[in-house]
Design a protein around this motif. Structure first.
Motif, PDB file in Angstrom:
ATOM      1  N   ALA A 135       0.815  -1.220   0.000  1.00 24.65           N
ATOM      2  CA  ALA A 135       0.000   0.000   0.000  1.00 24.65           C
ATOM      3  C   ALA A 135       0.844   1.263   0.000  1.00 24.65           C
ATOM      4  CB  ALA A 135      -0.927  -0.008   1.212  1.00 24.65           C
ATOM      5  N   SER A 136       2.095   1.179   0.443  1.00 25.11           N
ATOM      6  CA  SER A 136       2.959   2.360   0.502  1.00 25.11           C
ATOM      7  C   SER A 136       3.616   2.692  -0.839  1.00 25.11           C
ATOM      8  CB  SER A 136       4.050   2.153   1.562  1.00 25.11           C
ATOM      9  OG  SER A 136       4.901   1.072   1.205  1.00 25.11           O
ATOM     10  N   LEU A 137       3.430   1.840  -1.838  1.00 26.96           N
ATOM     11  CA  LEU A 137       4.097   2.045  -3.123  1.00 26.96           C
ATOM     12  C   LEU A 137       3.259   2.954  -4.025  1.00 26.96           C
ATOM     13  CD1 LEU A 137       5.324  -1.607  -3.804  1.00 26.96           C
ATOM     14  CD2 LEU A 137       6.605   0.300  -2.819  1.00 26.96           C
ATOM     15  N   ARG A 138       3.627   4.224  -4.097  1.00 17.17           N
ATOM     16  CA  ARG A 138       2.905   5.176  -4.935  1.00 17.17           C
ATOM     17  C   ARG A 138       3.043   4.857  -6.421  1.00 17.17           C
ATOM     18  NH1 ARG A 138       1.457   9.939  -2.279  1.00 17.17           N
ATOM     19  NH2 ARG A 138       2.248  10.102  -0.134  1.00 17.17           N
ATOM     20  N   ALA A 139       4.112   4.154  -6.782  1.00 17.33           N
ATOM     21  CA  ALA A 139       4.354   3.854  -8.200  1.00 17.33           C
ATOM     22  C   ALA A 139       3.400   2.794  -8.743  1.00 17.33           C
ATOM     23  CB  ALA A 139       5.796   3.391  -8.395  1.00 17.33           C
ATOM     24  N   ILE A 140       2.617   2.146  -7.876  1.00 14.67           N
ATOM     25  CA  ILE A 140       1.637   1.150  -8.325  1.00 14.67           C
ATOM     26  C   ILE A 140       0.274   1.590  -7.804  1.00 14.67           C
ATOM     27  CG2 ILE A 140       0.994  -1.295  -8.329  1.00 14.67           C
ATOM     28  CD1 ILE A 140       3.878  -1.977  -7.768  1.00 14.67           C
ATOM     29  N   PRO A 141      -0.489   2.345  -8.602  1.00 20.86           N
ATOM     30  CA  PRO A 141      -1.760   2.911  -8.141  1.00 20.86           C
ATOM     31  C   PRO A 141      -2.745   1.876  -7.612  1.00 20.86           C
ATOM     32  CG  PRO A 141      -1.081   3.921 -10.204  1.00 20.86           C
ATOM     33  CD  PRO A 141      -0.142   2.788  -9.963  1.00 20.86           C
ATOM     34  N   ASN A 142      -2.761   0.661  -8.186  1.00 19.10           N
ATOM     35  CA  ASN A 142      -3.701  -0.363  -7.723  1.00 19.10           C
ATOM     36  C   ASN A 142      -3.443  -0.780  -6.282  1.00 19.10           C
ATOM     37  OD1 ASN A 142      -4.760  -0.337 -10.262  1.00 19.10           O
ATOM     38  ND2 ASN A 142      -4.390  -2.479 -10.724  1.00 19.10           N
ATOM     39  N   TRP A 143      -2.234  -0.585  -5.808  1.00 19.14           N
ATOM     40  CA  TRP A 143      -1.897  -0.987  -4.439  1.00 19.14           C
ATOM     41  C   TRP A 143      -1.934   0.176  -3.458  1.00 19.14           C
ATOM     42  CZ3 TRP A 143       3.111  -4.350  -5.478  1.00 19.14           C
ATOM     43  CH2 TRP A 143       2.726  -5.552  -6.102  1.00 19.14           C
ATOM     44  N   HIS A 144      -1.810   1.370  -3.946  1.00 19.26           N
ATOM     45  CA  HIS A 144      -1.673   2.534  -3.063  1.00 19.26           C
ATOM     46  C   HIS A 144      -3.045   2.932  -2.519  1.00 19.26           C
ATOM     47  CE1 HIS A 144       0.421   5.845  -1.282  1.00 19.26           C
ATOM     48  NE2 HIS A 144      -0.298   6.751  -1.927  1.00 19.26           N
ATOM     49  N   SER A 145      -3.533   2.105  -1.580  1.00 15.81           N
ATOM     50  CA  SER A 145      -4.880   2.319  -1.040  1.00 15.81           C
ATOM     51  C   SER A 145      -4.999   1.641   0.319  1.00 15.81           C
ATOM     52  CB  SER A 145      -5.929   1.750  -1.996  1.00 15.81           C
ATOM     53  OG  SER A 145      -7.187   1.649  -1.369  1.00 15.81           O
ATOM     54  N   PRO A 146      -5.804   2.219   1.235  1.00 11.94           N
ATOM     55  CA  PRO A 146      -6.067   1.553   2.520  1.00 11.94           C
ATOM     56  C   PRO A 146      -6.795   0.222   2.354  1.00 11.94           C
ATOM     57  CG  PRO A 146      -6.718   3.871   2.592  1.00 11.94           C
ATOM     58  CD  PRO A 146      -6.413   3.553   1.163  1.00 11.94           C
ATOM     59  N   LEU A 147      -7.375  -0.015   1.181  1.00 14.19           N
ATOM     60  CA  LEU A 147      -8.056  -1.283   0.944  1.00 14.19           C
ATOM     61  C   LEU A 147      -7.101  -2.467   1.013  1.00 14.19           C
ATOM     62  CD1 LEU A 147     -10.368  -0.315  -2.067  1.00 14.19           C
ATOM     63  CD2 LEU A 147     -11.103  -0.838   0.265  1.00 14.19           C
TER      64      LEU A 147
END
Length: 314
Positions: A135-147
């Motif tokens: 979730a901390s990886l801004r370079a991967i938008p699909n992961w950059h989420s509290p979900l």
């Protein structure tokens, strides 16, 4: 992203193991929460620790240079990977004191109660830190989420609850308690809802585009040449992993059916009594479904480096 088998095994097994330990520790701290015997709790703690350990050991297979793994422990202030490593190591003495003390002296002492509480907190923190690595990886938008960390925790509790239900059925030789069945159904439904929300969210991601990457927001930018000298670079293999859309749709359905829908149906057959076979079948079915879900988690992730190769949006 390229799905690594070792990381899939790590996240599925460690999630289920830590989830099982957390539920077992909760019943030790709050005995009225679930009707579970001391023997069942002890067996659940041991099994959960074994699964978590197997998962953590599998994660080392993904290291390019394993001899440098010790360095991960010295970036606690800035790295979620370091926090995961520290939390997982601190977990072991706490769970050892709790389970060992419960085996030899019972569970009525303050030290054993404290060790169970620390094991619960550290297991929770380890699973949360694992989710936050992504979730901390801004370079991967699909992961950059509290979900992402939310789903990691929900899946850990759901799979751990299913394991505890099966363990209780095996040790009793009959249908588990109705409260345990109800809790498992609730946690499976919550995990299914969380994953549905995540799939809906990434269905139309609002990540960076090639226009925002270049700063040219007037008109549509089109990349004419990437300057690649090879089609077999590290970026190609790891960050430009491609899967046909039709295959992804079928795999999403498989993950939903095997990871959530079928286990829910199998566990629901135990309401009001019944054979224990369905819940024993639900465990391997759910683990296969969660492995597919985790494969999709990586395969559907789009790194912003793809903008360099001409993709219009990630």
């Amino acid at each position: 992203m390229h799905p690594a088998l070792s990381v899939i095994v790590f996240t599925v097994l460690s999630g289920a193991g830590f989830g099982l330990v957390m539920l077992a520790a909760l019943t030790a701290l709050l005995p009225s929460l679930l009707p579970i015997t001391g023997g069942e709790r002890l067996a659940a703690g041991v099994l959960g620790t074994v699964l978590a350990t197997a998962g953590l050991m599998a994660s080392t297979l993904h290291l390019a240079n394993p001899k440098n793994a010790w360095r991960a422990f010295f970036r606690f202030r800035t790295s979620w990977l370091s926090r995961e490593a520290v939390f997982s190591v601190l977990f072991y003495p706490c769970v050892a004191v709790w389970l060992g003390g419960a085996w030899w002296f019972g569970e009525a002492t303050a030290l054993i109660w404290l060790a169970a509480a620390l094991a619960l907190v550290l297991a929770f923190a380890t699973v949360f830190a694992t989710g936050m690595i992504y979730a901390s990886l801004r370079a991967i938008p699909n992961w950059h989420s509290p979900l992402v960390p939310t789903n990691y925790l929900l899946l850990a509790f759901a799979s751990g609850s299913l394991l505890l239900l099966a363990l209780q059925a095996v040790m009793r030789g009959e249908a588990p308690s109705q409260s345990m069945i109800t809790l498992t159904l609730v946690l499976l439904a919550a995990a299914a809802l969380g994953k549905t929300v995540y799939f809906y969210w990434i269905g139309s991601p609002q990540g960076p585009s090639i226009n925002t990457a270049t700063g040219m927001t007037q008109g549509q930018v089109r990349l004419l040449h990437t300057g690649q000298s090879s089609e077999n670079t590290f970026l190609d293999k790891e960050f430009r992993f491609q899967v046909a859309a039709q295959r992804l749709r079928w795999l999403r359905l498989a993950a939903a059916a095997l990871g959530f829908a079928l286990p829910l149906v199998l566990v629901a057959t135990l309401l009001g009594g019944g054979e224990v076979v369905p819940v024993l079948l639900a465990v391997p079915v759910a683990l296969v479904g969660l492995a597919i879900e985790r494969w999709l988690f990586f395969a559907e992730a789009r790194h912003v480096v793809n903008l360099f190769y001409g993709e219009q949006r990630v």
